[in-house]
Design a protein around this motif. Structure first.
Motif, PDB file in Angstrom:
ATOM      1  N   ARG A  37       7.132  49.624  41.592  1.00  0.00           N
ATOM      2  CA  ARG A  37       7.616  49.713  40.203  1.00  0.00           C
ATOM      3  C   ARG A  37       9.141  49.722  40.109  1.00  0.00           C
ATOM      4  O   ARG A  37       9.711  50.224  39.140  1.00  0.00           O
ATOM      5  CB  ARG A  37       7.001  50.930  39.519  1.00  0.00           C
ATOM      6  CG  ARG A  37       5.489  50.803  39.443  1.00  0.00           C
ATOM      7  CD  ARG A  37       4.887  51.553  38.285  1.00  0.00           C
ATOM      8  NE  ARG A  37       4.697  52.963  38.579  1.00  0.00           N
ATOM      9  CZ  ARG A  37       4.142  53.823  37.729  1.00  0.00           C
ATOM     10  NH1 ARG A  37       3.752  53.407  36.528  1.00  0.00           N
ATOM     11  NH2 ARG A  37       3.977  55.092  38.062  1.00  0.00           N
ATOM     12  N   HIS A  44      12.697  48.358  39.194  1.00  0.00           N
ATOM     13  CA  HIS A  44      13.123  47.569  38.035  1.00  0.00           C
ATOM     14  C   HIS A  44      14.632  47.415  38.093  1.00  0.00           C
ATOM     15  O   HIS A  44      15.359  48.380  38.350  1.00  0.00           O
ATOM     16  CB  HIS A  44      12.715  48.260  36.736  1.00  0.00           C
ATOM     17  CG  HIS A  44      12.951  47.435  35.504  1.00  0.00           C
ATOM     18  ND1 HIS A  44      12.539  46.123  35.387  1.00  0.00           N
ATOM     19  CD2 HIS A  44      13.574  47.729  34.330  1.00  0.00           C
ATOM     20  CE1 HIS A  44      12.884  45.661  34.201  1.00  0.00           C
ATOM     21  NE2 HIS A  44      13.512  46.604  33.550  1.00  0.00           N
ATOM     22  N   LYS A  64      11.543  39.196  40.335  1.00  0.00           N
ATOM     23  CA  LYS A  64      12.688  39.825  39.682  1.00  0.00           C
ATOM     24  C   LYS A  64      13.587  38.845  38.917  1.00  0.00           C
ATOM     25  O   LYS A  64      14.675  39.232  38.467  1.00  0.00           O
ATOM     26  CB  LYS A  64      13.507  40.610  40.699  1.00  0.00           C
ATOM     27  CG  LYS A  64      14.172  39.789  41.792  1.00  0.00           C
ATOM     28  CD  LYS A  64      14.953  40.710  42.741  1.00  0.00           C
ATOM     29  CE  LYS A  64      15.709  39.925  43.793  1.00  0.00           C
ATOM     30  NZ  LYS A  64      16.485  40.793  44.703  1.00  0.00           N
ATOM     31  N   ASP A  81      14.640  40.078  35.477  1.00  0.00           N
ATOM     32  CA  ASP A  81      15.654  41.131  35.546  1.00  0.00           C
ATOM     33  C   ASP A  81      17.033  40.557  35.860  1.00  0.00           C
ATOM     34  O   ASP A  81      18.041  40.997  35.303  1.00  0.00           O
ATOM     35  CB  ASP A  81      15.279  42.161  36.616  1.00  0.00           C
ATOM     36  CG  ASP A  81      14.062  42.975  36.250  1.00  0.00           C
ATOM     37  OD1 ASP A  81      13.673  42.981  35.065  1.00  0.00           O
ATOM     38  OD2 ASP A  81      13.488  43.618  37.155  1.00  0.00           O
ATOM     39  N   HIS A 110       6.723  35.987  31.930  1.00  0.00           N
ATOM     40  CA  HIS A 110       7.077  36.517  33.241  1.00  0.00           C
ATOM     41  C   HIS A 110       5.910  37.260  33.862  1.00  0.00           C
ATOM     42  O   HIS A 110       5.043  37.791  33.164  1.00  0.00           O
ATOM     43  CB  HIS A 110       8.308  37.423  33.166  1.00  0.00           C
ATOM     44  CG  HIS A 110       8.046  38.768  32.562  1.00  0.00           C
ATOM     45  ND1 HIS A 110       7.962  38.972  31.196  1.00  0.00           N
ATOM     46  CD2 HIS A 110       7.842  39.986  33.139  1.00  0.00           C
ATOM     47  CE1 HIS A 110       7.728  40.249  30.956  1.00  0.00           C
ATOM     48  NE2 HIS A 110       7.640  40.888  32.106  1.00  0.00           N
ATOM     49  N   LEU A 164       5.339  40.123  37.052  1.00  0.00           N
ATOM     50  CA  LEU A 164       5.878  40.978  38.104  1.00  0.00           C
ATOM     51  C   LEU A 164       5.067  40.777  39.380  1.00  0.00           C
ATOM     52  O   LEU A 164       3.915  40.339  39.344  1.00  0.00           O
ATOM     53  CB  LEU A 164       5.845  42.441  37.663  1.00  0.00           C
ATOM     54  CG  LEU A 164       6.658  42.776  36.403  1.00  0.00           C
ATOM     55  CD1 LEU A 164       6.510  44.247  36.052  1.00  0.00           C
ATOM     56  CD2 LEU A 164       8.132  42.421  36.601  1.00  0.00           C
TER      57      LEU A 164
END
Length: 390
Positions: A210, A212, A239, A242, A252, A254
């Motif tokens: 997790r 970020h 990423k 980000d 997007h 993850l």
């Protein structure tokens, strides 16, 4: 006019292929991420990358170039000042940084830490340059006892906050990162603020997926903005969202690992949307480069190589695939930092016969300009190599 309907850009995070001419300015003379790994393990097991032309880019220990590569091949030099993730990815999208992001080899100034502590309402631990896995072993127990988040940095321009998920809930950690991002601007504008959650008990802490990243906003219009403005999809894997602070991204996914990133890339390909699929495979950097794990890095390259036929097999004549990197992180070096290196450039489409030597590109932005022209737009910098493909 668009030449392709879709571009797939895959960044093998940190997979550099040799020191840039100015590497000595960064303390990286002699760095060679893929070359040194291949030398150490007796040859990389990457037959599909070799088929695309990897070993034709330059001599690699224990790897043989082939006479008829399926892809076009070359290498990219970084024009921007720096050797970090944000700088490399931004340059691909058409943003050249004349001034490198600020780093903090002695930790952050007392006034920055004091203001951060005031805003989050609690003290902090650390404020040192450290490996993320090492510092949670060193300070994790004290963190659990006090509830104070662990602040640390590295040779990169990052402000990292580590916290146990049972001590500081994940949403509170993210809130702290947002506060740090608002604070670290102007003269203290770091490239990224990074949430580093972990779990476990002293002696057995483990970072979770997790994480970020909170990046600065790109300073001007760039590739992702241009593609979105065409009404096309910009599909970010890992990423990527980000790194660009969400700019230009329309969808997007993850990821938990390199292989998960490949899975998510394939999911986007199966959707059939037109535009850009932009994936970052971070494990090369975070799990192996920064931890000086040569064998792990080599194994991860082989794992990606084994999945490459799945990606290529889903491509049609209107798809363009580009594989590259954003910097180096030589795991054979005594340092655990990024390294200032050339990056590989491998280009494939079923409509091309391959075998083209694209040479040394003067900037990562040539990749962005090529994708822009392929999809029917252009960015401010970079030279497209579309016309060189056959």
């Amino acid at each position: 006019m668009a030449i392709f309907k879709r571009a797939i850009l895959i960044v093998l995070d940190s997979a550099g292929i040799g020191a840039l001419p100015d590497a000595d300015r960064y303390g990286d003379a002699g760095a060679d991420t893929l070359g040194h790994i291949s030398e150490r393990v007796g040859g990389l097991k990457v037959p599909n990358l070799i088929q695309l032309g990897l070993a034709n880019i330059r001599p690699f220990p224990h790897l043989q170039p082939i006479s008829n590569p399926r892809g076009a091949y070359g290498r990219c030099a970084e024009m921007s000042n720096g050797k970090d993730t944000t700088t490399g990815h931004w340059e691909m999208a058409g943003i050249i940084l004349e001034k490198a992001f600020r780093t903090y080899p002695q930790g952050f100034p007392p006034e920055i830490i004091a203001e951060f502590e005031r805003r989050i309402g609690r003290k902090t631990l650390g404020n040192v340059v450290a490996s993320g896995t090492v510092i949670i072993e060193q300070l994790g127990e004290e963190h659990m006892r006090t509830g104070y988040p662990i602040v640390y940095t590295s040779a990169d321009s990052v402000f990292q906050i580590a916290a146990h998920e049972e001590v500081i809930p994940i949403e509170e950690l993210y809130r702290m990162c947002q506060i740090a991002r608002e604070l670290l601007v102007g003269d203290h504008a770091v490239g990224r603020v990074i949430a580093r959650p972990f779990i476990g008990q002293p002696g057995a802490f483990k970072r979770t997926e997790r994480r970020h990243d909170y990046s600065l906003q790109p300073p001007k219009t760039m590739l992702l903005d241009k593609i979105k403005a065409l009404g096309l999809e910009v599909m970010a894997v890992g990423k990527i969202k980000d790194i660009y602070d969400g700019r230009g991204v329309t969808q997007h996914k993850l990821t938990k690992s390199n292989m998960d990133a490949v899975d998510k890339t394939l999911e986007f390909m199966d959707q059939g949307d037109q535009g850009l699929i932009f994936a970052n495979l971070v494990d090369f950097d975070s799990l192996y480069g920064h931890r000086n794990d040569v064998e792990g890095y080599a194994r991860a390259l082989s794992e990606f190589d084994q999945r490459l036929p799945e990606i290529m097999g889903r491509m049609g004549n209107d798809d363009l695939l580009i594989i590259t990197a954003d910097h180096g992180c030589d795991p054979t070096d005594a340092s655990t930092d990024h390294s200032r290196e050339y990056t590989p450039l491998l280009v494939y489409s079923p409509r091309y016969q391959g075998g083209v030597n694209l040479g040394t590109r003067s900037t990562f932005a040539d990749i962005g300009q090529t994708i822009a022209r392929a999809l029917g737009t252009e960015i401010e910098v970079g030279t497209s190599f579309l016309a060189e493909l056959k």
